[in-house]
Design a protein around this motif. Structure first.
Motif, mmCIF file in Angstrom:
data_model
loop_
_atom_site.group_PDB
_atom_site.id
_atom_site.type_symbol
_atom_site.label_atom_id
_atom_site.label_comp_id
_atom_site.label_asym_id
_atom_site.label_seq_id
_atom_site.Cartn_x
_atom_site.Cartn_y
_atom_site.Cartn_z
ATOM 1 N N ASP A 141 0.816 -1.215 0.000
ATOM 2 C CA ASP A 141 0.000 0.000 0.000
ATOM 3 C C ASP A 141 0.854 1.270 0.000
ATOM 4 O OD1 ASP A 141 -2.291 -1.525 0.015
ATOM 5 O OD2 ASP A 141 -2.597 -1.386 2.187
ATOM 6 N N TYR A 142 1.910 1.276 0.799
ATOM 7 C CA TYR A 142 2.770 2.461 0.892
ATOM 8 C C TYR A 142 3.795 2.550 -0.246
ATOM 9 C CZ TYR A 142 1.202 3.752 5.599
ATOM 10 O OH TYR A 142 0.454 4.169 6.689
ATOM 11 N N HIS A 143 3.921 1.481 -1.014
ATOM 12 C CA HIS A 143 4.909 1.422 -2.103
ATOM 13 C C HIS A 143 6.332 1.447 -1.534
ATOM 14 C CE1 HIS A 143 5.913 2.736 -6.525
ATOM 15 N NE2 HIS A 143 6.658 1.727 -6.107
ATOM 16 N N VAL A 144 6.566 0.550 -0.574
ATOM 17 C CA VAL A 144 7.904 0.389 -0.002
ATOM 18 C C VAL A 144 8.725 -0.472 -0.955
ATOM 19 C CG1 VAL A 144 9.253 -0.579 1.900
ATOM 20 C CG2 VAL A 144 7.086 0.595 2.366
ATOM 21 N N VAL A 145 9.885 0.034 -1.372
ATOM 22 C CA VAL A 145 10.728 -0.699 -2.306
ATOM 23 C C VAL A 145 11.763 -1.499 -1.523
ATOM 24 C CG1 VAL A 145 12.328 -0.529 -4.251
ATOM 25 C CG2 VAL A 145 10.394 1.056 -4.076
ATOM 26 N N PHE A 146 11.784 -2.807 -1.754
ATOM 27 C CA PHE A 146 12.742 -3.687 -1.089
ATOM 28 C C PHE A 146 14.070 -3.717 -1.839
ATOM 29 C CE2 PHE A 146 9.355 -6.788 0.832
ATOM 30 C CZ PHE A 146 8.958 -5.780 1.692
ATOM 31 N N GLY A 147 15.162 -3.836 -1.073
ATOM 32 C CA GLY A 147 16.465 -4.131 -1.642
ATOM 33 C C GLY A 147 16.672 -5.627 -1.518
ATOM 34 N N GLU A 148 17.502 -6.027 -0.563
ATOM 35 C CA GLU A 148 17.684 -7.447 -0.254
ATOM 36 C C GLU A 148 17.136 -7.689 1.149
ATOM 37 O OE1 GLU A 148 21.729 -8.553 -0.759
ATOM 38 O OE2 GLU A 148 21.780 -8.039 -2.878
ATOM 39 N N VAL A 149 15.884 -8.095 1.214
ATOM 40 C CA VAL A 149 15.198 -8.257 2.489
ATOM 41 C C VAL A 149 15.313 -9.704 2.960
ATOM 42 C CG1 VAL A 149 12.952 -8.181 3.644
ATOM 43 C CG2 VAL A 149 13.592 -6.380 2.027
ATOM 44 N N ASN A 150 15.642 -9.874 4.247
ATOM 45 C CA ASN A 150 15.677 -11.212 4.834
ATOM 46 C C ASN A 150 14.995 -11.172 6.193
ATOM 47 O OD1 ASN A 150 17.772 -10.631 6.965
ATOM 48 N ND2 ASN A 150 19.019 -10.229 5.139
ATOM 49 N N THR A 151 14.775 -12.336 6.772
ATOM 50 C CA THR A 151 14.029 -12.419 8.032
ATOM 51 C C THR A 151 14.766 -11.755 9.195
ATOM 52 O OG1 THR A 151 14.962 -14.628 8.413
ATOM 53 C CG2 THR A 151 12.800 -14.508 7.350
ATOM 54 N N GLY A 152 16.090 -11.616 9.087
ATOM 55 C CA GLY A 152 16.849 -10.963 10.150
ATOM 56 C C GLY A 152 16.742 -9.457 10.121
ATOM 57 N N GLY A 153 16.131 -8.914 9.064
ATOM 58 C CA GLY A 153 15.995 -7.463 8.951
ATOM 59 C C GLY A 153 14.588 -6.970 9.203
ATOM 60 N N ILE A 154 13.707 -7.866 9.699
ATOM 61 C CA ILE A 154 12.325 -7.495 10.012
ATOM 62 C C ILE A 154 12.121 -7.681 11.506
ATOM 63 C CG2 ILE A 154 9.893 -7.942 9.553
ATOM 64 C CD1 ILE A 154 10.725 -9.131 6.858
ATOM 65 N N LEU A 199 10.113 -15.627 2.213
ATOM 66 C CA LEU A 199 10.414 -15.531 3.639
ATOM 67 C C LEU A 199 9.520 -16.446 4.466
ATOM 68 C CD1 LEU A 199 11.103 -11.712 4.169
ATOM 69 C CD2 LEU A 199 12.662 -13.549 3.491
ATOM 70 N N LYS A 200 8.290 -16.575 4.064
ATOM 71 C CA LYS A 200 7.390 -17.474 4.795
ATOM 72 C C LYS A 200 7.831 -18.928 4.661
ATOM 73 C CE LYS A 200 3.261 -14.579 4.939
ATOM 74 N NZ LYS A 200 1.864 -14.369 4.483
ATOM 75 N N ARG A 201 8.340 -19.291 3.500
ATOM 76 C CA ARG A 201 8.867 -20.648 3.332
ATOM 77 C C ARG A 201 10.077 -20.868 4.234
ATOM 78 N NH1 ARG A 201 8.065 -19.569 -2.209
ATOM 79 N NH2 ARG A 201 10.326 -19.321 -2.496
ATOM 80 N N GLN A 202 10.930 -19.860 4.329
ATOM 81 C CA GLN A 202 12.107 -19.962 5.190
ATOM 82 C C GLN A 202 11.700 -20.109 6.654
ATOM 83 O OE1 GLN A 202 14.433 -16.477 4.315
ATOM 84 N NE2 GLN A 202 15.182 -17.281 2.368
ATOM 85 N N LEU A 203 10.699 -19.359 7.081
ATOM 86 C CA LEU A 203 10.248 -19.437 8.467
ATOM 87 C C LEU A 203 9.594 -20.782 8.765
ATOM 88 C CD1 LEU A 203 8.827 -15.822 8.897
ATOM 89 C CD2 LEU A 203 10.953 -16.730 9.852
#
Length: 212
Positions: A141-154, A199-203
Motif C-alpha cells: 500500500d505504501y509502495h515500499v521498495v525492497f532491496g535485499e530483504v531477509n528475516t533478520g531485517g524485520i 520468507l514465509k517458506r524460510q520461516l
C-alpha cells in the motif's frame, strides 16, 4: 565526534554494525564496517568501477534515506512519518566514519527481536501472524521498495503504534540501475509478494507448525 568503543553494540550485519545512540534511548546508530571500505571510501569487495559509484561505502545509507524521503513525500498531505520501515533521523560523525541515525525498534521485553528469532524461540503467536501479514500488505500500500530483504531485517514491536507490528530495518530501497519497482506500484507489489512467499517458506523450515 562519537567514539564507537563507548557505545553498546546491539547488532552485527555483513556490512554494518548497529549501536545504541548515546543521547537518545529510542535511536540507534548504524556504522559501516571499516574493513569493508578502501581508504577512499569505496566498497572493498567490488570492482573498481562499481565500488566508486555514487556514495561508495555509504550507498546503503543513500538508498534508505531516499526511500524514507519518498514515503514521506507520498504521504505529505497527512504529514505521516510512520511507515513499515524504520524512520531516518539523520547522520552522526563517529571515529569509524559517518553513522546513520535511525529509529530503534524494540519488542515488549525492551530488546530488539527479529521475526526469525521469534519463530526459533516459539514466540510467533496469532497476533504476530496477523502483524506479519499486515506488514506485507502495508508495504504494498505504501509502495515500499525492497532491496535485499531477509528475516533478520524485520523486527517486531508493540510500542511504536500501540499495536503489534513488524518493521523493516535492513534491505530498504532500490538497488537496480533502472528503478522499475520505484516507478511502478504494480511491479513493486508483485516483487513484495514474491519476497513474502520466500520468507514465509524460510520461516516454515524453522518451525513447520507455524501458519500464516
Amino acid at each position: 565526534m562519537i567514539k564507537i568503543d563507548d557505545l553498546e553494540l546491539l547488532g552485527k550485519g555483513g556490512h554494518k554494525h548497529v549501536y545504541q545512540h548515546p543521547s537518545y534511548a529510542n535511536r540507534v546508530i548504524k556504522v559501516m564496517i571499516r574493513k569493508r571500505a578502501t581508504e577512499s571510501g569505496a566498497r572493498a569487495d567490488q570492482s573498481a568501477l562499481r565500488a566508486n559509484q555514487q556514495q561508495g561505502i555509504y550507498r546503503q545509507y543513500r538508498r534508505e534515506l531516499i526511500q524514507y524521503l519518498q514515503l514521506c513525500k507520498n504521504d505529505y498531505k497527512d504529514c505521516n512519518f510512520m511507515f513499515p520501515v524504520e524512520a531516518v533521523h539523520g547522520f552522526e560523525p563517529t571515529d569509524q566514519g559517518l553513522g546513520l541515525t535511525t529509529e530503534k525498534i524494540i519488542s515488549p521485553t525492551g530488546k530488539p527481536l527479529t521475526v526469525d528469532r521469534m519463530v526459533r524461540d516459539g514466540l510467533f503467536d496469532e497476533k504476530a501472524r496477523v502483524a506479519f501479514n499486515r506488514f506485507f500488505d502495508d508495504c504494498c500500500d505504501y509502495h515500499v521498495v525492497f532491496g535485499e530483504v531477509n528475516t533478520g531485517g524485520i523486527m517486531y514491536t508493540e510500542s511504536r503504534q500501540d499495536r503489534p507490528e513488524f518493521v523493516l530495518v535492513d534491505g530498504i530501497g532500490e538497488k537496480v540501475i533502472i528503478p522499475f519497482r520505484s516507478m511502478s506500484k504494480t511491479i513493486n507489489s508483485r516483487n513484495i509478494r514474491k519476497v513474502e512467499d520466500k520468507l514465509k517458506r524460510q520461516l516454515k523450515k524453522l518451525d513447520d507448525s507455524i501458519s500464516f
